[in-house]
Design an enzyme around this catalytic site. Structure first.
Site, PDB file in Angstrom:
ATOM      1  N   GLU A  19      -3.473  -0.214   8.041  1.00 51.67           N
ATOM      2  CA  GLU A  19      -2.300   0.157   8.845  1.00 51.67           C
ATOM      3  C   GLU A  19      -2.396  -0.477  10.221  1.00 51.67           C
ATOM      4  O   GLU A  19      -3.463  -0.455  10.844  1.00 51.67           O
ATOM      5  CB  GLU A  19      -2.197   1.680   9.054  1.00 51.67           C
ATOM      6  CG  GLU A  19      -1.812   2.461   7.833  1.00 51.67           C
ATOM      7  CD  GLU A  19      -1.710   3.958   8.101  1.00 51.67           C
ATOM      8  OE1 GLU A  19      -1.434   4.362   9.258  1.00 51.67           O
ATOM      9  OE2 GLU A  19      -1.926   4.720   7.151  1.00 51.67           O
TER      10      GLU A  19
ATOM     11  N   TYR B  86      -4.258   1.442  15.803  1.00 48.28           N
ATOM     12  CA  TYR B  86      -3.066   1.586  16.629  1.00 48.28           C
ATOM     13  C   TYR B  86      -3.341   1.366  18.107  1.00 48.28           C
ATOM     14  O   TYR B  86      -2.545   0.763  18.803  1.00 48.28           O
ATOM     15  CB  TYR B  86      -2.429   2.967  16.409  1.00 48.28           C
ATOM     16  CG  TYR B  86      -1.805   3.071  15.033  1.00 48.28           C
ATOM     17  CD1 TYR B  86      -0.533   2.560  14.791  1.00 48.28           C
ATOM     18  CD2 TYR B  86      -2.510   3.617  13.966  1.00 48.28           C
ATOM     19  CE1 TYR B  86       0.038   2.611  13.527  1.00 48.28           C
ATOM     20  CE2 TYR B  86      -1.940   3.672  12.686  1.00 48.28           C
ATOM     21  CZ  TYR B  86      -0.671   3.167  12.479  1.00 48.28           C
ATOM     22  OH  TYR B  86      -0.111   3.202  11.236  1.00 48.28           O
TER      23      TYR B  86
ATOM     24  N   ARG C  78       0.854  -1.187   0.000  1.00 54.30           N
ATOM     25  CA  ARG C  78       0.000   0.000   0.000  1.00 54.30           C
ATOM     26  C   ARG C  78       0.891   1.238   0.000  1.00 54.30           C
ATOM     27  O   ARG C  78       1.691   1.426   0.915  1.00 54.30           O
ATOM     28  CB  ARG C  78      -0.909   0.011   1.234  1.00 54.30           C
ATOM     29  CG  ARG C  78      -1.708   1.291   1.364  1.00 54.30           C
ATOM     30  CD  ARG C  78      -2.670   1.289   2.552  1.00 54.30           C
ATOM     31  NE  ARG C  78      -3.320   2.583   2.626  1.00 54.30           N
ATOM     32  CZ  ARG C  78      -3.300   3.399   3.677  1.00 54.30           C
ATOM     33  NH1 ARG C  78      -2.699   3.037   4.807  1.00 54.30           N
ATOM     34  NH2 ARG C  78      -3.895   4.571   3.628  1.00 54.30           N
TER      35      ARG C  78
ATOM     36  N   HIS D 289      -3.177  10.876   0.844  1.00 55.80           N
ATOM     37  CA  HIS D 289      -2.579  10.655   2.164  1.00 55.80           C
ATOM     38  C   HIS D 289      -1.940  11.978   2.606  1.00 55.80           C
ATOM     39  O   HIS D 289      -0.724  12.089   2.761  1.00 55.80           O
ATOM     40  CB  HIS D 289      -1.576   9.504   2.113  1.00 55.80           C
ATOM     41  CG  HIS D 289      -1.317   8.849   3.449  1.00 55.80           C
ATOM     42  ND1 HIS D 289      -1.453   7.489   3.666  1.00 55.80           N
ATOM     43  CD2 HIS D 289      -0.937   9.368   4.641  1.00 55.80           C
ATOM     44  CE1 HIS D 289      -1.149   7.209   4.931  1.00 55.80           C
ATOM     45  NE2 HIS D 289      -0.825   8.340   5.545  1.00 55.80           N
TER      46      HIS D 289
ATOM     47  N   ASN E 269      -7.225   1.644  10.006  1.00 55.77           N
ATOM     48  CA  ASN E 269      -5.906   1.876  10.572  1.00 55.77           C
ATOM     49  C   ASN E 269      -6.068   1.740  12.080  1.00 55.77           C
ATOM     50  O   ASN E 269      -6.768   2.538  12.714  1.00 55.77           O
ATOM     51  CB  ASN E 269      -5.396   3.272  10.216  1.00 55.77           C
ATOM     52  CG  ASN E 269      -5.191   3.436   8.704  1.00 55.77           C
ATOM     53  OD1 ASN E 269      -5.312   2.477   7.942  1.00 55.77           O
ATOM     54  ND2 ASN E 269      -4.878   4.643   8.288  1.00 55.77           N
TER      55      ASN E 269
ATOM     56  N   GLU F 103      -7.583   8.414   6.518  1.00 55.50           N
ATOM     57  CA  GLU F 103      -7.829   9.066   7.808  1.00 55.50           C
ATOM     58  C   GLU F 103      -8.351  10.489   7.656  1.00 55.50           C
ATOM     59  O   GLU F 103      -7.700  11.457   8.093  1.00 55.50           O
ATOM     60  CB  GLU F 103      -6.554   9.047   8.663  1.00 55.50           C
ATOM     61  CG  GLU F 103      -6.047   7.644   8.935  1.00 55.50           C
ATOM     62  CD  GLU F 103      -4.926   7.587   9.976  1.00 55.50           C
ATOM     63  OE1 GLU F 103      -4.484   8.653  10.440  1.00 55.50           O
ATOM     64  OE2 GLU F 103      -4.518   6.475  10.335  1.00 55.50           O
TER      65      GLU F 103
HETATM   66  C1  FCB Z   1      -1.348   7.138  10.742  1.00 50.18           C
HETATM   67  C2  FCB Z   1      -0.983   7.704   9.394  1.00 50.18           C
HETATM   68  C3  FCB Z   1       0.349   7.231   8.878  1.00 50.18           C
HETATM   69  C4  FCB Z   1       1.379   7.123   9.977  1.00 50.18           C
HETATM   70  C5  FCB Z   1       0.837   6.355  11.151  1.00 50.18           C
HETATM   71  C6  FCB Z   1       1.815   6.184  12.277  1.00 50.18           C
HETATM   72  O1  FCB Z   1      -2.223   7.995  11.385  1.00 50.18           O
HETATM   73  O2  FCB Z   1      -1.950   7.366   8.435  1.00 50.18           O
HETATM   74  O3  FCB Z   1       0.743   8.083   7.844  1.00 50.18           O
HETATM   75  O4  FCB Z   1       1.848   8.356  10.310  1.00 50.18           O
HETATM   76  O5  FCB Z   1      -0.311   6.986  11.634  1.00 50.18           O
END
Ligand code: FCB
Length: 471
Positions: free
Chosen positions: A365, A296, A77, A121, A294, A166
């Protein structure tokens, strides 16, 4: 879980974005983006870092694709820089920009790697920012034209398109929090309007991609989503959880899947509804082929009327009535300060499947920054990242077993790169980049991921996975 639960044609990849890896910002006719301007403004990024060189991927693209092939990735990607293709955002096309992405796609295909291209992006052409940026409806229309130009050129050889990455970050961090380009602070109305135009950009572009890319095109947006947890059992906290869910998740999910914004959202943000024209919500909620996620971390919140001391902070967009609990006992954290919470990925994927019924989910992500260093022997022994990935892949497997229609997973990131306002201080890569020389070193986590993918492949080929695992 047994790793056989992943479908045979599952996409195992890694992700990057143009401004974070390419460098060469002044070359071959590329126009300026809002990130060039933001990063050049004193005080905006860590040590004033910009993406001018980054991981020099623009010049090292073939070497980087070869590294992907060595790792056994079957998908990649990346994002296309709008200002490389249209230096002014609209109008004159820069052929060299399209050439670069065509070469990249051909290199990937030559190694059997499926290209997944993100069209936006965060690198909005600066010329469009000067005309209002995402606060202007015309930016969404320009984006659709840009999408069409890209798909006309590449749509004969690739079919996976992520429209916007995002949009919450582009809208809120860009126009209200000010920590991302264009760096505007306290304009809640601007953030709400920008959010609507980003959604509209998605809807308009999706329509064009289908028109130009034909029936085989696969289109979706990528959202940053968070499971929300209650920090205590109080009634105010129940409301805080709902409010955080609207703010972080439903602001973009509900328009995409229900054709409406969540009740109460705009008032909570301190803004009026955005300018919604006839037909907008239908366009925005037109069916897509996948939802990009995405993931985290999670958020733990509580009502602001409960005790606000000891590690509760009024975080992003908190306003009245919402606090983020940041002193969770025993929480492991990455170098970003983000809590490591693998189970959240399972919960999120299950919840999205139940609530919104997307036809497919792509984890676009997932990954972690840690303080990496190179040993005397030239290795990067990033055991924390390796554990992070293993635990998140377990969590992913559990969601798949529960029936979440996940079709791919992309580690953020392939390479160490420019982490936006954090500059080069945060390393997320499977591959270490020594910025002074641009030397690449596959980290232990990268080798481990390669072994995981090889084992998957071997399982589906009916062979024993043992000889496929490298360490
Ligand atoms: C996300 C972004 C990516 C990167 C990660 C850590 O929010 O999409 O570009 O910075 O975080």
């Amino acid at each position: 879980m047994t790793s056989t639960s992943f479908p045979r044609d599952f996409l195992w990849g890694a992700a990057t974005s143009a401004y974070q890896v390419e460098g060469a910002t002044g070359e071959d006719g590329r126009g300026l983006s809002i990130w060039d301007a933001f990063a050049a403004t004193p005080g905006r990024t860590h040590e004033g870092a910009t993406g001018a060189i980054a991981a020099d991927h623009y010049h090292r693209m073939r070497q980087d694709v070869a590294l992907m092939a060595d790792l056994g990735l079957n998908a990649y990607r990346f994002s296309i820089a709008w200002p490389r293709v249209l230096p002014e955002g609209r109008g004159q096309v820069n052929p060299a920009g399209l050439d670069f992405y065509e070469e990249l796609v051909d290199a990937l295909l030559g190694h059997g790697i499926t290209p997944v291209a993100t069209l936006y992006h965060w690198d909005l052409p600066l010329a469009l920012d000067e005309q209002g940026g995402w606060r202007a409806r015309a930016t969404a229309e320009a984006f659709a034209d840009y999408a069409e130009i890209v798909v006309e050129r590449l749509g004969d050889r690739m079919r996976h398109w992520v429209t916007v990455n995002e949009p919450w970050c582009s809208a809120y961090l860009g126009y209200c929090e000010g920590m991302h380009a264009p760096g505007i602070r306290d304009d809640a109305q601007g953030a709400v309007d920008a959010g609507h135009h980003l959604l509209l950009a998605h809807g308009l572009a999706a329509q064009r991609i289908r028109q130009v890319g034909g029936a085989s095109a696969r289109v979706g947006a990528a959202l940053n989503l968070f499971p929300i947890f209650a920090g205590d059992a109080g009634a105010a906290t129940v409301r805080a959880v709902e409010r955080a869910d609207r703010f972080h998740n439903r602001w973009f999910l509900d328009p995409l899947y229900r054709g409406r914004y969540p009740d109460g959202l705009f008032a909570e943000l301190g803004a009026a509804p955005p300018p919604i024209c006839d037909g907008d919500m239908e366009l925005i909620s037109a069916p897509t082929d996948f939802l990009g996620i995405n993931y985290y971390n999670r958020w733990v919140v509580r009502g602001a009327s409960s005790n606000g001391h000891n590690g509760a902070s009024a975080g992003m967009g908190a306003g009245a009535g919402l606090e983020y609990v940041t002193n969770l006992p025993r929480a492991a954290r990455t170098a970003m300060g983000w809590e490591v919470y693998p189970h959240g990925l399972t919960l999120l994927l299950e919840d999205l499947t139940r609530t919104y019924h997307p036809p497919a989910l792509l984890v676009t992500e997932n990954g972690a920054a840690y303080e990496d260093s190179v040993t005397g022997a030239g290795r990067v022994t990033d055991s924390q990242r390796l554990t992070y990935l293993r635990e998140h892949l377990d969590a992913l497997g559990r969601a798949v077993e529960q029936g979440a229609p996940v079709t791919g997973y992309f580690v953020w990131s392939l390479l160490d790169n420019y982490e936006w306002s954090e500059g080069y201080s945060k390393r997320f890569g499977l591959i270490y980049v020594e910025y002074a020389t641009q030397r690449r070193i596959v980290k232990d986590s990268g080798r481990w991921y390669a072994g995981f993918i090889a084992a998957q492949r071997a399982l589906h080929a009916g062979a024993t996975p043992a000889d496929a695992v490298t360490e």
